[in-house]
Write an enzyme that holds these catalytic residues in place. Structure first.
Site, PDB file in Angstrom:
ATOM      1  N   GLY A  73       0.824  -1.371  -0.166  1.00 11.17           N
ATOM      2  CA  GLY A  73      -0.147  -0.054  -0.066  1.00 11.17           C
ATOM      3  C   GLY A  73       0.945   1.355   0.129  1.00 11.17           C
ATOM      4  N   GLY A 203      -2.430  -5.999  -0.508  1.00 14.19           N
ATOM      5  CA  GLY A 203      -2.910  -7.468  -0.471  1.00 14.19           C
ATOM      6  C   GLY A 203      -3.110  -7.840   1.001  1.00 14.19           C
ATOM      7  N   CYS A 328       2.312   0.930  12.935  1.00  8.35           N
ATOM      8  CA  CYS A 328       3.524   1.973  12.841  1.00  8.35           C
ATOM      9  C   CYS A 328       3.773   2.717  14.083  1.00  8.35           C
ATOM     10  CB  CYS A 328       3.499   2.668  11.581  1.00  8.35           C
ATOM     11  SG  CYS A 328       2.873   1.667  10.122  1.00  8.35           S
TER      12      CYS A 328
END
Ligand code: PLP
Length: 399
Positions: A73, A203, A328
């Site tokens: 992404g 994905g 993150c």
């Protein structure tokens, strides 16, 4: 393995067995470079063509030539954003939101240092986008509007069709990029219906493996490639195609399309069951998004006057995986930029937990969390330094 209840599907998902099965021959037997001329390469190149058609259908693009395969992404977003800006270097204004994923926000901060003017549009206390602010920000110089379809931390959905109509009515040359990583497999995606110029997916958020993504670029939108080299992906992304992973994302898209209805009814029902029971059983719990429209699998719940990290540790001891911010940013004690943009009260922001389900989540797993969570929260609450405030809250909520 010991008990595992995985409720962190916005961070990543388990690869579907059927996806893995479809990928395997392209590691073992059909390993040819799909660009090679000999007939041995035909199966690999046909498989990529087929996957491209599947992604075309998944996002309802007009033409499979509008689909580029990427590695994730983040690469899809970087290719879209840098691609549009580098193709038309005259325009220097970008509009985005305060709550984008770091792969978008950090890129815009870098671009600001390179002379771009960036407007970061705010959200209200439910996490809904301030559309008037966005409308007022569009001007002659606006090269790109970049808005996520749903937020990864809250699941709140932004009104993409309305935004594209506003953009087109104010500046026909402005391009519209939509980071759709958190809607793929959760709600229908239709790039034509929603007037989207560029759209990125990843994905591993919908049961394909990590390491593959896709970018839709409509035929009227020109981009300069990010990765320059061979002629793969019609010159828009160089590098030998990753056949098994491309096959994997194609299959995952097909399966996601087939299970959309299940996601929007059953997964939503389990999410709602989890949410309503938490709020019913735990007096210092609040749903951070209020009544905002959300993807069916996500809820973000603040536990007031306690630390999210401590809750996560206790959950982890019971085999339950959730998250206190985006993957993150967790690991840092800074509260999430998304919840800060929403002005979630300081009493709840540090104790906010994101729960994200998938089609593999079972009722038994949700019941287990509903059963175990109250005692965990009670334990963590009992050592909070805010006992007076907690008592006042208890009195207020229980009356
Ligand atoms: N955009 C959003 C909204 C996300 O949630 C993520 C991942 O968490 C990304 C982009 C980045 O995707 P990837 O991990 O495939 O680079």
């Amino acid at each position: 393995m010991d008990k595992l209840v995985y409720l962190d599907n916005n961070a990543t998902t388990r690869v579907d067995e059927r996806v893995l099965e479809e990928m395997m021959p392209y590691f073992k037997e059909e390993y040819a470079n799909p660009s090679s001329m000999y007939s041995f390469a035909k199966k690999a190149s046909d498989a990529i063509k087929e996957a491209r058609v599947k992604i075309r259908d998944f996002v309802n693009a007009r033409d499979e030539k509008e689909i580029i395969f990427t590695s994730c992404g983040s690469e899809s977003a970087n290719t879209a954003i840098r691609g549009v800006l580098n193709y038309n270097k005259n325009k220097k204004h970008i509009i985005t939101t305060k709550v984008e994923h770091p792969c978008v926000l950090n890129l815009y901060q870098t671009l600001e240092k390179q002379g771009y003017r960036v407007d970061y549009i705010g959200v209200n206390s439910n996490g809904e986008l301030n559309i008037d602010e966005l409308e007022n920000a569009i001007d002659e110089d606006t090269a790109l509007v970049s808005v996520m379809w749903a937020n990864n931390e809250t699941g709140v959905i932004f009104p993409i069709k309305k935004i594209s109509e506003i953009i087109k009515s104010k500046n026909k040359d402005t391009k519209f990029f939509v980071d759709s990583v958190q809607v793929a497999g959760k709600i229908p995606i239709d790039v034509q219906e929603n007037g989207i110029d560029l759209l990125g997916i990843s994905g591993h958020k919908f049961h394909a493996p990590k390491g593959v993504g896709a970018l839709y670029v409509n035929s009227k939108t020109m981009i300069t490639p990010l990765i320059i080299g061979g002629h793969q992906e019609r010159g828009k992304r160089a590098g030998t195609e990753n056949t098994p992973y491309i096959v994997g994302i194609g299959k995952a898209a097909e399966l996601a399309q087939d299970s959309l209805k299940y996601e929007m009814t059953e997964v939503k029902r389990l999410r709602d069951k989890l949410e309503s029971n938490i709020v019913k059983k735990i007096y210092n719990a609040r749903i951070n998004t209020g009544v905002a429209e959300r993807v069916p699998n996500t809820t973000n719940i603040g536990f007031e006057y306690i630390e999210g990290e401590l809750i996560l540790l206790h959950l982890s001891d019971m085999g339950i995986c959730a998250s206190s911010g985006s993957a993150c940013t967790s690991g840092s004690l800074e509260p999430s930029h998304v919840l800060r943009a929403m002005n979630v009260p300081f009493t709840a922001i540090h104790g906010s937990i994101r729960w994200s389900l998938s089609r593999f989540t079972t009722e038994e797993e949700i019941d287990y969390v509903i059963d175990k969570l109250p005692e965990i929260i009670e334990k963590v609450t009992s050592i909070s330094p805010y006992q007076k405030e907690l008592q006042a809250l208890k009195n207020l909520r229980q009356n």
